[in-house]
Structure formats: structure tokens, C-alpha cells
Design a protein around this motif. Sequence first.
Motif, short mmCIF file in Angstrom:
data_model
loop_
_atom_site.label_atom_id
_atom_site.label_comp_id
_atom_site.label_asym_id
_atom_site.label_seq_id
_atom_site.Cartn_x
_atom_site.Cartn_y
_atom_site.Cartn_z
N ARG A 29 0.85 -1.19 0.00
CA ARG A 29 0.00 0.00 0.00
C ARG A 29 0.89 1.24 0.00
N LEU A 30 0.59 2.17 -0.90
CA LEU A 30 1.36 3.40 -1.02
C LEU A 30 0.46 4.60 -0.80
N GLY A 31 1.00 5.61 -0.17
CA GLY A 31 0.28 6.86 0.01
C GLY A 31 0.55 7.81 -1.15
N PRO B 165 7.31 4.50 1.23
CA PRO B 165 6.85 3.70 2.37
C PRO B 165 7.91 3.55 3.46
N CYS B 166 9.17 3.84 3.18
CA CYS B 166 10.22 3.71 4.19
C CYS B 166 10.45 4.99 4.97
N CYS B 167 10.57 6.12 4.26
CA CYS B 167 10.95 7.37 4.93
C CYS B 167 9.88 8.46 4.86
N THR C 211 10.35 -4.91 -2.77
CA THR C 211 9.44 -3.80 -2.48
C THR C 211 9.88 -2.54 -3.22
N PHE C 212 8.97 -1.57 -3.26
CA PHE C 212 9.25 -0.28 -3.87
C PHE C 212 9.59 0.73 -2.78
N ALA C 213 10.53 1.62 -3.07
CA ALA C 213 10.88 2.73 -2.17
C ALA C 213 11.63 3.77 -3.00
#
Length: 143
Positions: A84-86, A104-106, A119-121
Motif C-alpha cells: 500500500r502506497l500513500g 513507504p520507508c521514509c 518492495t518499492f521505495a
Amino acid sequence: MGRGGMRFGAGRPAYRAKAEQLRRIDVRQWAARGYLHGACSFSWSWHRGEEHTGTIGVYVHGPDALTLCYTCTLDGVARDVVERLGIVSTPCRYGGARQWFLCPCCARRVALLYMRGQTFACRHCKRVAYSSQSEDAIDRMWR
């Protein structure tokens, strides 16, 4: 000038993954195609030349969130991933708004998210560099 001539040990070390080699998603492309308005779903795929290299399913939940569904293979084992991404939007100076992913990490506001691992970041969290960052003066001249 040290041993080996001018090019010996030139440039930065190439210990980072290169952005041009990784799969990435771009919120600007999705917004330009109208995918981020309202609740909808679509699939996104990557190609290298004529070769199909991957597909993800994207489910938009509204103006502030979306879900990515894809399958990753690691050590011969396929694993389904749901991420899930914002999404945030900022107003533009002359009207309208611009959408951004939230990493999603920072939680940094970014236009591109890179897939490294499963994952995506953002490129800072995934330690991704551009190819031009490892070039020396002669490589820059050729480019």
C-alpha cells in the motif's frame, strides 16, 4: 597521476544499483494518463526492448492511497506481494495540483519509486544511484 595512467581507479565506485537498470513506477505518468482520479484499477508492465519483464496490478482507493499487487521470485520461490502506497498532492503556482508518492520507508515525497529486492521505495532508501554519478571526466565527455 598514479600508477596505471589517468583512468586507473577513476570515477566513483559502482557499489550502488543504477536507476536505469531497475524497475520503477512514475506518479507523473499515471497522473497524466488519468489513472489517479477516482477509484479504479489498472495494470502496469515493463519491457526491455521487445521482451516483457514484469507486470503489476494497481488499485487506486481514492486521491490519497493505492495498492500494488505483484509476484516476486526469489531463489526460485514465487511470493505474492501486496504493498500500500500513500499519495499526496501539492498545489501548483498557476493552478491545478501535482501528485507525489509517499515513500513507504521514509515518508519522503517523491515522483519515482524503484523496485530493488521485493518492495518499492525511493532511491535514497534503496541506495540507487544514477549511472552518471559513477562516471569520470572522460566518460562525461563521451556522453
